[in-house]
Design a protein around this motif. Structure first.
Motif, short mmCIF file in Angstrom:
data_model
loop_
_atom_site.label_atom_id
_atom_site.label_comp_id
_atom_site.label_asym_id
_atom_site.label_seq_id
_atom_site.Cartn_x
_atom_site.Cartn_y
_atom_site.Cartn_z
N TRP A 90 -1.04 -0.42 -11.11
CA TRP A 90 -2.04 -1.43 -11.49
C TRP A 90 -1.67 -2.80 -10.92
CZ3 TRP A 90 -2.00 -4.29 -16.68
CH2 TRP A 90 -3.15 -5.06 -16.84
N GLY A 91 -0.41 -3.17 -11.05
CA GLY A 91 0.04 -4.46 -10.52
C GLY A 91 -0.09 -4.55 -9.01
N PHE A 92 0.27 -3.47 -8.31
CA PHE A 92 0.10 -3.47 -6.86
C PHE A 92 -1.37 -3.52 -6.49
CE2 PHE A 92 4.52 -1.89 -6.60
CZ PHE A 92 4.98 -2.75 -5.63
N GLY A 93 -2.23 -2.89 -7.27
CA GLY A 93 -3.67 -2.96 -7.01
C GLY A 93 -4.19 -4.39 -7.12
N ILE A 94 -3.73 -5.11 -8.14
CA ILE A 94 -4.14 -6.50 -8.30
C ILE A 94 -3.62 -7.36 -7.15
CG2 ILE A 94 -3.85 -8.56 -9.75
CD1 ILE A 94 -3.77 -6.62 -12.16
N ALA A 95 -2.36 -7.16 -6.78
CA ALA A 95 -1.79 -7.92 -5.66
C ALA A 95 -2.53 -7.62 -4.36
CB ALA A 95 -0.31 -7.60 -5.51
N LEU A 96 -2.91 -6.38 -4.15
CA LEU A 96 -3.62 -6.01 -2.92
C LEU A 96 -5.01 -6.61 -2.87
CD1 LEU A 96 -2.38 -2.35 -2.61
CD2 LEU A 96 -2.08 -4.15 -0.90
N THR A 97 -5.69 -6.73 -4.02
CA THR A 97 -7.00 -7.38 -4.00
C THR A 97 -6.87 -8.83 -3.53
OG1 THR A 97 -6.84 -7.99 -6.34
CG2 THR A 97 -7.96 -5.94 -5.83
N ILE A 98 -5.85 -9.52 -4.01
CA ILE A 98 -5.64 -10.91 -3.60
C ILE A 98 -5.30 -10.98 -2.11
CG2 ILE A 98 -4.15 -12.92 -3.93
CD1 ILE A 98 -3.87 -11.95 -6.88
N MET A 99 -4.46 -10.06 -1.64
CA MET A 99 -4.08 -10.09 -0.23
C MET A 99 -5.24 -9.75 0.69
SD MET A 99 -0.17 -8.77 0.07
CE MET A 99 -0.15 -7.49 -1.15
N PHE A 100 -6.14 -8.85 0.28
CA PHE A 100 -7.28 -8.53 1.13
C PHE A 100 -8.28 -9.68 1.18
CE2 PHE A 100 -5.90 -4.11 1.39
CZ PHE A 100 -6.26 -3.82 2.70
N VAL A 101 -8.44 -10.42 0.10
CA VAL A 101 -9.28 -11.62 0.16
C VAL A 101 -8.66 -12.63 1.11
CG1 VAL A 101 -10.04 -13.63 -1.18
CG2 VAL A 101 -10.34 -11.36 -2.10
N PHE A 102 -7.35 -12.80 1.02
CA PHE A 102 -6.65 -13.75 1.88
C PHE A 102 -6.76 -13.35 3.35
CE2 PHE A 102 -2.58 -15.56 3.58
CZ PHE A 102 -2.94 -16.90 3.45
N SER A 103 -6.57 -12.05 3.65
CA SER A 103 -6.65 -11.62 5.04
C SER A 103 -8.07 -11.73 5.58
CB SER A 103 -6.11 -10.19 5.20
OG SER A 103 -6.91 -9.28 4.51
N ALA A 104 -9.08 -11.47 4.73
CA ALA A 104 -10.46 -11.64 5.19
C ALA A 104 -10.73 -13.11 5.52
CB ALA A 104 -11.43 -11.16 4.11
N ALA A 105 -10.22 -14.02 4.70
CA ALA A 105 -10.40 -15.44 4.98
C ALA A 105 -9.65 -15.84 6.26
CB ALA A 105 -9.91 -16.27 3.79
N LEU A 132 0.82 -1.21 0.00
CA LEU A 132 0.00 0.00 0.00
C LEU A 132 0.86 1.26 0.00
CD1 LEU A 132 -2.77 -1.12 2.49
CD2 LEU A 132 -3.16 -0.44 0.12
N LEU A 133 1.93 1.25 0.78
CA LEU A 133 2.81 2.43 0.82
C LEU A 133 3.50 2.65 -0.53
CD1 LEU A 133 4.36 2.05 4.38
CD2 LEU A 133 2.73 3.78 3.60
N VAL A 134 3.91 1.57 -1.19
CA VAL A 134 4.53 1.71 -2.52
C VAL A 134 3.52 2.22 -3.53
CG1 VAL A 134 5.63 0.45 -4.41
CG2 VAL A 134 6.32 0.00 -2.06
N ALA A 135 2.31 1.64 -3.54
CA ALA A 135 1.28 2.09 -4.48
C ALA A 135 0.90 3.54 -4.21
CB ALA A 135 0.05 1.19 -4.38
N MET A 136 0.86 3.93 -2.93
CA MET A 136 0.52 5.31 -2.59
C MET A 136 1.60 6.27 -3.08
SD MET A 136 -0.49 6.91 1.13
CE MET A 136 1.04 6.46 1.91
N SER A 137 2.87 5.90 -2.91
CA SER A 137 3.94 6.80 -3.36
C SER A 137 3.99 6.92 -4.87
CB SER A 137 5.28 6.35 -2.79
OG SER A 137 5.62 5.08 -3.30
N LEU A 138 3.78 5.80 -5.58
CA LEU A 138 3.76 5.86 -7.05
C LEU A 138 2.61 6.70 -7.57
CD1 LEU A 138 4.65 2.17 -8.00
CD2 LEU A 138 6.06 4.20 -8.35
N SER A 139 1.41 6.50 -7.00
CA SER A 139 0.24 7.29 -7.43
C SER A 139 0.45 8.76 -7.14
CB SER A 139 -1.01 6.79 -6.72
OG SER A 139 -1.25 5.45 -6.99
#
Length: 197
Positions: free
Chosen positions: A161-176, A24-31
């Protein structure tokens, strides 16, 4: 204070939250860097990048708070699983919007030819669209900006975009993971209550 004892599920949750925070910090700095470059060129920032930055900023705060609450044995598990799912949906929508013009775009093939700056000593790669609209703050079509911009900016948008995709997967995993931790605690509580009877 000792770490909560939830076994492998707890360790997986902590490591996932830590990895989410870094991504999230990397995606925030790039954006933020891309939006800053556009504003410095007197261009309005594209709404997909602003949306991604907004979601990522809220997610960073949420991850930090949940890590502290988990470490302090005060994390409400079911609301956390629900909020993780909401962040999954928000990040998935943001990644789709950001990545729509990027899916078939090659940043090296879309790069414009180098142009010489007035003094003849400095070479820069600037997009045709950015040069034409640099005189006023006009909204730029996101797909045109990505394809006509600098190759470095194109690569940065692809990284977001790539970090956004990775974060979607990680948030599903953390919710589970949080759901499984809640279920194991609930099952352990039932077993403990049924043993004395």
């Amino acid at each position: 204070m000792p770490r909560p004892a939830h076994g492998a599920l707890g360790l997986a949750f902590l490591s996932t939250r830590g990895l989410q925070t870094v991504c999230l910090l990397v995606a925030m700095s790039l954006s933020a860097n891309l939006i800053s470059q556009l504003i410095n060129a007197n261009l309005a920032a594209p709404s997909p990048l602003v949306g991604m930055l907004s979601v990522v900023c809220f997610a960073v705060l949420y991850c930090a708070i949940t890590l502290l609450l988990y470490w302090d044995h005060q994390l409400p598990l079911l609301p956390t699983a629900a909020i993780d799912t909401l962040f999954f949906v928000a990040l998935m929508a943001s990644a789709i919007v950001v990545g729509r013009p990027l899916s078939y775009l090659s940043c090296t093939a879309a790069a414009p030819a180098p142009t010489v700056v007035a003094d003849g000593n400095v070479y820069t790669i600037t997009g045709r669209l950015l040069r034409e609209r640099a005189a006023y703050a006009a909204p730029v079509d996101y797909a045109q900006w990505v394809s006509a911009g600098e190759p470095g900016a194109c690569m940065q948008v692809k990284a977001v975009w790539g970090f956004g995709i990775a974060l979607t997967i990680m948030f599903v995993f953390s919710a589970a993971l949080v759901g499984f931790i809640w279920r194991s605690m609930r099952g352990g509580g039932r077993a403990a209550k049924s043993e004395p009877a």
